[in-house]
Scaffold this motif. Structure first.
Motif, PDB file in Angstrom:
ATOM      1  N   VAL A  26     -58.604  42.612  -9.575  1.00  0.00           N
ATOM      2  CA  VAL A  26     -57.289  42.694  -8.936  1.00  0.00           C
ATOM      3  C   VAL A  26     -56.568  43.968  -9.364  1.00  0.00           C
ATOM      4  CG1 VAL A  26     -54.988  41.646  -8.859  1.00  0.00           C
ATOM      5  CG2 VAL A  26     -57.023  40.221  -8.553  1.00  0.00           C
ATOM      6  N   GLU A  27     -56.619  44.301 -10.647  1.00  0.00           N
ATOM      7  CA  GLU A  27     -55.967  45.514 -11.125  1.00  0.00           C
ATOM      8  C   GLU A  27     -56.573  46.765 -10.493  1.00  0.00           C
ATOM      9  OE1 GLU A  27     -55.872  45.394 -15.401  1.00  0.00           O
ATOM     10  OE2 GLU A  27     -53.921  44.397 -15.355  1.00  0.00           O
ATOM     11  N   SER A  28     -57.890  46.789 -10.345  1.00  0.00           N
ATOM     12  CA  SER A  28     -58.504  47.967  -9.728  1.00  0.00           C
ATOM     13  C   SER A  28     -58.133  48.049  -8.254  1.00  0.00           C
ATOM     14  CB  SER A  28     -60.016  47.985  -9.925  1.00  0.00           C
ATOM     15  OG  SER A  28     -60.630  46.946  -9.201  1.00  0.00           O
ATOM     16  N   LEU A  29     -58.025  46.907  -7.576  1.00  0.00           N
ATOM     17  CA  LEU A  29     -57.583  46.913  -6.177  1.00  0.00           C
ATOM     18  C   LEU A  29     -56.140  47.395  -6.055  1.00  0.00           C
ATOM     19  CD1 LEU A  29     -59.135  43.603  -4.786  1.00  0.00           C
ATOM     20  CD2 LEU A  29     -59.751  45.947  -4.160  1.00  0.00           C
ATOM     21  N   LEU A  30     -55.269  46.955  -6.948  1.00  0.00           N
ATOM     22  CA  LEU A  30     -53.877  47.402  -6.919  1.00  0.00           C
ATOM     23  C   LEU A  30     -53.775  48.911  -7.141  1.00  0.00           C
ATOM     24  CD1 LEU A  30     -52.154  44.497  -8.904  1.00  0.00           C
ATOM     25  CD2 LEU A  30     -51.952  44.993  -6.449  1.00  0.00           C
ATOM     26  N   THR A  31     -54.599  49.438  -8.045  1.00  0.00           N
ATOM     27  CA  THR A  31     -54.617  50.884  -8.292  1.00  0.00           C
ATOM     28  C   THR A  31     -55.084  51.628  -7.046  1.00  0.00           C
ATOM     29  OG1 THR A  31     -55.054  50.512 -10.631  1.00  0.00           O
ATOM     30  CG2 THR A  31     -55.575  52.698  -9.768  1.00  0.00           C
ATOM     31  N   GLU A  32     -56.128  51.107  -6.404  1.00  0.00           N
ATOM     32  CA  GLU A  32     -56.654  51.740  -5.189  1.00  0.00           C
ATOM     33  C   GLU A  32     -55.632  51.686  -4.055  1.00  0.00           C
ATOM     34  OE1 GLU A  32     -59.318  53.813  -2.848  1.00  0.00           O
ATOM     35  OE2 GLU A  32     -59.390  53.424  -5.002  1.00  0.00           O
ATOM     36  N   ILE A  33     -54.932  50.570  -3.915  1.00  0.00           N
ATOM     37  CA  ILE A  33     -53.898  50.440  -2.883  1.00  0.00           C
ATOM     38  C   ILE A  33     -52.803  51.469  -3.108  1.00  0.00           C
ATOM     39  CG2 ILE A  33     -52.021  48.947  -2.075  1.00  0.00           C
ATOM     40  CD1 ILE A  33     -53.992  46.574  -2.461  1.00  0.00           C
ATOM     41  N   GLN A  34     -52.396  51.640  -4.357  1.00  0.00           N
ATOM     42  CA  GLN A  34     -51.351  52.620  -4.665  1.00  0.00           C
ATOM     43  C   GLN A  34     -51.816  54.035  -4.312  1.00  0.00           C
ATOM     44  OE1 GLN A  34     -50.143  52.750  -8.779  1.00  0.00           O
ATOM     45  NE2 GLN A  34     -48.095  53.472  -8.224  1.00  0.00           N
ATOM     46  N   ALA A  35     -53.066  54.354  -4.630  1.00  0.00           N
ATOM     47  CA  ALA A  35     -53.605  55.677  -4.297  1.00  0.00           C
ATOM     48  C   ALA A  35     -53.672  55.865  -2.783  1.00  0.00           C
ATOM     49  CB  ALA A  35     -54.992  55.848  -4.918  1.00  0.00           C
ATOM     50  N   LEU A  36     -54.069  54.827  -2.051  1.00  0.00           N
ATOM     51  CA  LEU A  36     -54.133  54.921  -0.590  1.00  0.00           C
ATOM     52  C   LEU A  36     -52.745  55.088   0.024  1.00  0.00           C
ATOM     53  CD1 LEU A  36     -56.862  52.242   0.165  1.00  0.00           C
ATOM     54  CD2 LEU A  36     -57.072  54.726   0.437  1.00  0.00           C
ATOM     55  N   ARG A  37     -51.753  54.428  -0.544  1.00  0.00           N
ATOM     56  CA  ARG A  37     -50.378  54.589  -0.045  1.00  0.00           C
ATOM     57  C   ARG A  37     -49.897  56.026  -0.241  1.00  0.00           C
ATOM     58  NH1 ARG A  37     -47.959  48.927  -2.162  1.00  0.00           N
ATOM     59  NH2 ARG A  37     -48.458  47.738  -0.310  1.00  0.00           N
ATOM     60  N   LYS A  38     -50.192  56.601  -1.415  1.00  0.00           N
ATOM     61  CA  LYS A  38     -49.805  57.989  -1.668  1.00  0.00           C
ATOM     62  C   LYS A  38     -50.488  58.922  -0.674  1.00  0.00           C
ATOM     63  CE  LYS A  38     -48.768  57.592  -6.586  1.00  0.00           C
ATOM     64  NZ  LYS A  38     -49.175  57.945  -7.945  1.00  0.00           N
ATOM     65  N   GLU A  39     -51.780  58.702  -0.426  1.00  0.00           N
ATOM     66  CA  GLU A  39     -52.528  59.527   0.518  1.00  0.00           C
ATOM     67  C   GLU A  39     -51.982  59.364   1.933  1.00  0.00           C
ATOM     68  OE1 GLU A  39     -55.153  62.260   1.982  1.00  0.00           O
ATOM     69  OE2 GLU A  39     -54.667  61.841  -0.097  1.00  0.00           O
ATOM     70  N   ALA A  40     -51.611  58.144   2.311  1.00  0.00           N
ATOM     71  CA  ALA A  40     -51.041  57.904   3.639  1.00  0.00           C
ATOM     72  C   ALA A  40     -49.711  58.644   3.793  1.00  0.00           C
ATOM     73  CB  ALA A  40     -50.858  56.408   3.884  1.00  0.00           C
ATOM     74  N   GLU A  41     -48.882  58.621   2.760  1.00  0.00           N
ATOM     75  CA  GLU A  41     -47.607  59.338   2.804  1.00  0.00           C
ATOM     76  C   GLU A  41     -47.841  60.843   2.928  1.00  0.00           C
ATOM     77  OE1 GLU A  41     -44.345  58.454   3.046  1.00  0.00           O
ATOM     78  OE2 GLU A  41     -45.186  56.471   3.401  1.00  0.00           O
ATOM     79  N   ARG A  42     -48.796  61.354   2.169  1.00  0.00           N
ATOM     80  CA  ARG A  42     -49.129  62.780   2.238  1.00  0.00           C
ATOM     81  C   ARG A  42     -49.619  63.139   3.641  1.00  0.00           C
ATOM     82  NH1 ARG A  42     -53.864  65.115   1.754  1.00  0.00           N
ATOM     83  NH2 ARG A  42     -53.981  67.304   1.244  1.00  0.00           N
ATOM     84  N   SER A  43     -50.465  62.299   4.216  1.00  0.00           N
ATOM     85  CA  SER A  43     -50.981  62.547   5.563  1.00  0.00           C
ATOM     86  C   SER A  43     -49.868  62.497   6.604  1.00  0.00           C
ATOM     87  CB  SER A  43     -52.063  61.519   5.914  1.00  0.00           C
ATOM     88  OG  SER A  43     -53.181  61.673   5.078  1.00  0.00           O
ATOM     89  N   LYS A  44     -48.929  61.558   6.438  1.00  0.00           N
ATOM     90  CA  LYS A  44     -47.803  61.488   7.371  1.00  0.00           C
ATOM     91  C   LYS A  44     -46.964  62.759   7.311  1.00  0.00           C
ATOM     92  CE  LYS A  44     -46.075  57.332   6.360  1.00  0.00           C
ATOM     93  NZ  LYS A  44     -45.177  56.165   6.391  1.00  0.00           N
ATOM     94  N   ARG A  45     -46.726  63.258   6.097  1.00  0.00           N
ATOM     95  CA  ARG A  45     -45.938  64.493   5.960  1.00  0.00           C
ATOM     96  C   ARG A  45     -46.663  65.672   6.606  1.00  0.00           C
ATOM     97  NH1 ARG A  45     -45.087  62.381   0.832  1.00  0.00           N
ATOM     98  NH2 ARG A  45     -46.631  63.781  -0.065  1.00  0.00           N
ATOM     99  N   MET A  46     -47.989  65.749   6.402  1.00  0.00           N
ATOM    100  CA  MET A  46     -48.758  66.844   6.995  1.00  0.00           C
ATOM    101  C   MET A  46     -48.738  66.753   8.521  1.00  0.00           C
ATOM    102  SD  MET A  46     -51.977  67.060   4.343  1.00  0.00           S
ATOM    103  CE  MET A  46     -52.981  67.948   5.495  1.00  0.00           C
TER     104      MET A  46
END
Length: 115
Positions: A26-46
């Motif tokens: 669960v902790e590794s999934l939560l970490t991965e979700i957080q990383a994916l959210r950051k990447e999604a935000e970066r992609s939206k800005r681009m």
């Protein structure tokens, strides 16, 4: 975003091997979700930056911004063809040559080789 406390250090955590394995997953999934959210935000800005740039270029070219992309691409290709013609017809060092090569550079377009 708030920091998720570790499931493994929670005092209510049951420490048997099965629960420890599940909590680690669960902790590794939560970490991965957080990383994916950051990447999604970066992609939206681009994407937003690209849309603004395309809009600015379209307005500068006087394009109908409600037109389809093929029409806009055709107009951009016509512009590039015209700039290449200027580069090929104007003598090296002339103002027309300098302006056309500068615009091509700003657009990031490869110039055709002169005959």
């Amino acid at each position: 975003m708030w920091a998720q406390p570790s499931l493994l250090t929670d005092r209510l955590f049951c420490g048997d091997e099965t629960h420890r394995t599940l909590a680690t997953g669960v902790e590794s999934l939560l970490t991965e979700i957080q990383a994916l959210r950051k990447e999604a935000e970066r992609s939206k800005r681009m994407l937003l930056d690209a849309c603004v740039s395309i809009g600015s270029i379209g307005e500068a070219l006087g394009l109908d911004m409600d037109a389809d992309a093929d029409m806009m691409i055709g107009t951009a290709r016509d512009l590039i063809d015209g700039l290449n013609r200027i580069i090929n017809e104007c003598p090296l060092g002339s103002p027309g040559f300098a302006i056309a090569t500068e615009v091509m550079g700003e657009l990031g377009v490869q110039q055709e080789t002169q005959p």
